[in-house]
Design a protein around this motif. Structure first.
Motif: not given
Length: 205
Positions: A1-15
């Motif tokens: 089983x797997x989950x795709x996580x889409x990070x919509x922040x311009x800061x890859x390692x931000x909050x």
């Protein structure tokens, strides 16, 4: 089983990353694999309503949207996470989601979706509502937590101080894991819900 996580922040390692990383820890404990797709700093244009995807099954603009298509198709769950801009999601993320959901013609029924919003102070609820609409028009159950899915923080790393927000993320990941596993068992025993032929109308006929 797997989950795709889409990070919509311009800061890859931000909050926003801190929030989804808290969820990743729980998914690992639950035996669910995760992949983070960082789109917030990409040059992703909006949909132009050309409708070429109806016949081709992919978007006419060959960028991160098309590269995410198969990952989304093979995922059991989708997390969409965004910082809050003027009480709404990052416009780049919304453009990505508009095109991803519209251009992919595979059945999304019973893929589990959830949204996460990160803000300095306000706008989380409206952003959360905005993002959930992608799931609820697609036959995707929405995972919930102990509170609306938000974490607070302004400067990078500040989200680590939001104890309630991080607990909300952990609870969300546990609930999402349970839902994904339960749906998997239900699919094996009962199959997916029966579908009717779609009726599509508008307000002048």
């Amino acid at each position: 089983m797997n989950v795709l996580i889409v990070n919509g922040s311009p800061h890859a390692k931000g909050n926003t990353f801190i929030a989804i990383s808290e969820m990743q820890k729980v998914f690992a404990e639950e035996g669910i694999e995760t992949e983070i797709l960082h789109v917030g700093n990409k040059a992703i244009r909006g949909c132009v309503a050309c409708n070429s995807c109806a016949s081709s099954g992919h978007c006419v603009f060959d960028d991160e949207v098309n590269s995410a298509s198969d990952r989304f198709k093979n995922a059991d769950g989708l997390i969409v996470a965004s910082p809050v801009y003027y009480a709404s999601a990052n416009a780049t993320l919304v453009a990505f989601l508009d095109r991803l959901f519209y251009s992919t013609n595979f059945d999304k029924t019973m893929k589990v979706g959830t949204a996460v919003a990160v803000a300095r102070r306000g706008g989380i609820s409206s952003t959360f509502d905005e993002l959930n609409k992608f799931f609820t028009i697609s036959g995707m159950p929405v995972a919930s937590s102990q509170y609306w899915n938000g974490v607070h923080g302004l400067v990078q790393g500040e989200a680590n101080q939001d104890g309630e927000g991080l607990q909300t993320m952990r609870t969300l990941a546990r609930n999402m894991s349970f839902l994904i596993k339960s749906i998997s068992l239900g699919r094996e025993k009962f199959g997916l819900p029966q579908k009717e032929d779609r009726i599509s109308t508008h307000f002048i006929r």
